[in-house]
Enzyme design. Structure first.
Site, short mmCIF file in Angstrom:
data_model
loop_
_atom_site.label_atom_id
_atom_site.label_comp_id
_atom_site.label_asym_id
_atom_site.label_seq_id
_atom_site.Cartn_x
_atom_site.Cartn_y
_atom_site.Cartn_z
N ASP A 5 -5.40 5.37 6.92
CA ASP A 5 -4.01 5.25 6.51
C ASP A 5 -3.98 5.16 4.98
O ASP A 5 -5.03 5.06 4.32
CB ASP A 5 -3.33 4.04 7.18
CG ASP A 5 -1.81 4.21 7.21
OD1 ASP A 5 -1.27 5.05 6.47
OD2 ASP A 5 -1.14 3.48 7.98
C1 BGC Z 1 1.92 4.61 7.11
C2 BGC Z 1 1.55 5.79 7.97
C3 BGC Z 1 1.93 7.07 7.30
C4 BGC Z 1 1.26 7.14 5.94
C5 BGC Z 1 1.50 8.42 5.18
C6 BGC Z 1 1.43 4.78 5.69
O1 BGC Z 1 1.93 3.80 4.86
O2 BGC Z 1 1.40 3.44 7.68
O3 BGC Z 1 2.15 5.66 9.23
O4 BGC Z 1 1.57 8.16 8.09
O5 BGC Z 1 1.72 6.06 5.17
O6 BGC Z 1 2.79 8.52 4.77
#
Ligand code: BGC
Length: 740
Positions: free
Chosen positions: A268
């Site tokens: 993530d």
């Molecule tokens: C979130 C994810 C997301 C990623 C990219 C993160 O902060 O937890 O769910 O896909 O950002 O935007």
């Protein structure tokens, strides 16, 4: 390319090139790119100085969309990429690219996987022509705590429903295969247990027993992987006190070996770098090492792989084999998408014009939305009569243009059919009055949404004026529809709320109207189950519409005026009070269950509120009424390999056409571990005309009775089981069979 060609490409790449495939940066790093910034920019990545040449080799871009933009970026990229390895475009397309469908929690309330799959396929089509290759969806996190804002991205509290929905979404996005026109790759997230942050506080740690993790939380991810999801994303949280992104047991034993996941594992946003803040890694180098040892293939938005991987390899801490394992997975994904042959895949400006927001997509979004609404209460006041012009509409959601939820980051407010517009479309009556009533947010409260757009509540004086105008209109109206709800920024990522209720100003509006007119229908917008106990006592009807998307106004209007009866049921309980949270139907039995019959003290209950939620899992009304006959089992016992058929007759005994969601629950009467009081094991959504009846049958197999036994074997145990067939999770009528 064949697997052999991919291997020889890999052999031809330098270590630096390989590492670059494993880095993901958001659009603004690239020469021509811009993008929505969906997370904090850490100091290290902000300060990361990559030369143009280096950036030209980074393997994937985050949040860059649009046919023209992605094609141009790809062209520039390939001009410099020594091996002509195409750039991969990934983005968060959660509930729609531009035609926005209801948020995932709403979709799950439809209990209609076919509709969910078709909607995901439409979303994939729009995304694909806009140049997107991978979406970071679906969220397969089980969610029991409505304080956590991301419940809006989930399928709620039940593992079985979560599996069904996750599978439907993956199939919808990916189609037959990734090469297909209009297919995009799905990414299951957030592995693992991210839906259970302690106290519902975003990014907080997770405390789950191994058994609870296995039985409740892991099946959703496993279902997505089984359905073929091409990627998995690590979660921010710890499990058993170890951050997922550096958790070897989780990623290697559980994800790779047990779940047999062969695709790309992406971190993530900055989750590798955040292992330093956890005091789990000393520095970027150790964080990179931990993530590599866990088999994380792509580093999203941290500078750890970029700064340290080369050194780790030189020092032999990370082997070339480990590096190659990751890189080949990424190359395979690019190959599966057909990017080596056609690096632009489906990106197409003309098609963008033609299909995005086309009539077919709007119709699909409207029909989908109608399936997701849950009628929580109705004292005979709904549906409204189109010819009755004495209904007035009040509330901040009457004219709201953002009913897309916090994650529809590419949706445009100008595309939204507002409630007001929808009412006009359905009734054709331009003289129906609409009043704002109050601001969505409390006076002077402000909130930033995921796109970092700021909304501010009106001042106390302005609110007082709005309330006064609305009250004076309500005095003479026959019926008042109050369109209330939390702001879309109140849910979604970093949207935890300790008191998940309506903003005070809206409660004030409700009570002020109630003083002069008790014929209130509440249309409730939210990204989570809100606590609405007081309102539920007073309102005559409540229609929960979540965040219904682009066509929300039309869908709500069609349901209010009875063109379609509501047919959704709750995939997550509505708590009675904050102190109950988490409250969910499939809890485990206790030694001192509450009993209504005794006037005694020593039971598992609250002194001040009921144990039961306000509205339970599986609950939802229709305009019509369904009656259930006696359930039947075709046999009283079975052996492994056999099945028992449970059936029940359901009849529409009301005045309207309607759909009912018939639910099958099972309870294991005695086992080597304490079992949930009941578990959903099947459901069917059936449409019945007035007077029509149908026998609904479910096959019960031994596989459905398995669980993690005392010795952690996934198996069933012989003995008696209770079967319950009914309209929601409070069903009590039981039938018993034996597993021999
Ligand atoms: C979130 C994810 C997301 C990623 C990219 C993160 O902060 O937890 O769910 O896909 O950002 O935007």
């Amino acid at each position: 390319m064949t697997e052999e060609q991919l291997s020889s490409l890999l052999n031809d790449m330098t270590t630096k090139e390989k590492i670059n495939q494993m880095i993901q940066l958001y659009g603004s790093f690239y020469e021509k790119g811009t993008s929505v910034v969906t997370g904090p920019i850490s100091d290290t990545i902000g300060a990361m100085k990559l030369s143009e040449d280096e950036i030209s080799q980074i393997g994937s871009a985050l949040s860059v969309v649009g046919a023209k933009e992605t094609k141009e970026m790809q062209r520039h990229y390939l001009e410099k990429q020594p091996h002509k390895i195409p750039l991969l475009f990934m983005a968060d397309i959660i509930n729609g690219y531009r035609t926005i469908i209801p948020i995932p929690i709403a979709q799950a309330c439809s209990f209609n996987p076919e509709m969910v799959q078709n909607s995901a396929a439409m979303v994939a089509k729009e995304s694909a022509v806009a140049g997107v290759h991978v979406t970071f969806s679906p969220v397969a996190d089980l969610a029991r705590d409505p304080r956590w804002g991301r419940v809006m991205e989930t399928a709620g509290e039940d593992p079985y429903l979560n599996c069904v929905m996750t599978e439907a979404v993956v199939k919808g996005y990916q189609g037959e295969n990734l090469l297909g026109k209009g297919s995009i790759a799905a990414c299951i997230k957030h592995f693992a247990g991210y839906g259970a942050p302690v106290a519902g506080r975003e990014y907080n740690n997770v405390e789950l027993s191994e058994r609870t993790l296995n039985e409740f939380y892991l099946p959703g991810y496993a279902a997505g992987i089984k359905a073929g999801a091409a990627l998995v994303m690590t979660s921010f949280n710890t499990l058993d006190h170890i951050p997922s992104t550096g958790n070897q047991k989780l990623m290697k034993e559980i994800l790779r070996q047990k779940m047999k996941f062969e695709g790309v594992l992406i971190s993530d946003w900055n989750a590798i770098g955040e292992m330093i803040a956890f005091d789990f890694a000393e520095d970027e180098k150790e964080a990179a090492e931990l993530a590599m040892k866990a088999g994380v293939d792509i580093d999203m938005m941290s500078s750890c792989y970029a700064s340290s991987l080369e050194e780790l390899i030189k020092e032999g801490i990370i082997s070339n084999e480990e590096l190659d394992e990751s890189v080949i997975r990424i190359l395979r994904l690019k190959n599966d998408l057909g990017l080596f042959e056609n690096p632009y895949k489906d990106a197409d400006e003309e098609l963008e014009e033609k299909i995005i927001l086309c009539d077919d997509h709007r119709i699909l979004a409207k029909e989908a939305a109608k399936e997701t609404f849950v009628l929580l209460k109705n004292e005979g006041i709904l549906p409204l009569d189109e010819n009755n012009s004495e209904t007035i509409y009040i509330g901040p959601y009457v004219n709201a243009t953002n009913t897309n939820g916090n994650w529809a980051i590419f949706g445009q407010e100008e595309d939204t059919v507002t409630l007001r517009k929808g009412i006009l479309n359905v009734t054709g009556n331009p003289s129906i009055p609409f009043y704002e009533g109050c601001s969505m947010l409390n006076p002077d409260e402000y909130i930033l949404d995921l796109n970092r757009r700021k909304s501010i509540g009106l001042s106390a004086e302005e609110n007082a004026r709005l309330i006064e105008t609305a009250v004076s209109a309500a005095k003479t109206a026959k019926t008042v529809v109050l369109a209330l709800g939390e702001h879309h920024g109140h849910s979604g990522e970093a949207g935890s709320r300790a008191i998940p209720e309506l903003p005070d100003i809206q409660k004030k509006l409700f009570n002020s109207i109630y003083e002069v007119n008790q014929n209130i229908i509440v249309v409730l917008y939210s990204g989570r189950p809100l606590i609405i106990t007081e309102i539920a006592k007073k309102a005559k009807a409540i229609l929960q519409v979540w965040f219904p998307g682009t066509e929300g106004g039309n869908a709500v209007a069609e349901v209010l005026y009875g063109r379609t009866a509501p047919s959704g049921k709750l995939c997550m309980s509505f708590p009675y009070a904050v102190g109950q949270i988490p409250v969910f139907y499939n809890e485990h039995g206790v030694g001192r269950p509450q009993s209504g019959e005794h006037e005694e003290r020593f039971y598992s209950c609250y002194l001040d509120i009921p144990n039961e939620p306000l509205y339970p899992f599986g609950y939802g009304l229709s305009y019509t009424e369904f009656s259930y006959g006696e359930g039947r089992l075709d046999k009283q016992s079975m052996k492994k390999g056999e099945k028992i058929t449970a059936s029940i007759t359901v009849e529409n005994i009301g005045q309207y056409e309607g759909k009912e969601i018939v639910q099958l629950y099972i309870h294991d009467c005695k086992a080597s571990t304490v079992r949930p009081v009941k578990e959903l094991k099947g459901f069917q959504k059936i449409a019945l005309n007035p007077g029509e009846k149908r026998v609904v049958s479910f096959a019960i197999t031994e596989e459905m009775l398995r669980f993690y036994t005392k010795n952690m074997l996934y198996a069933s145990e012989p003995g008696e089981f209770e079967v319950m067939l009914g309209t929601d999770s409070t069903v009590t009528r039981k039938m018993i069979f034996r597993l021999n």
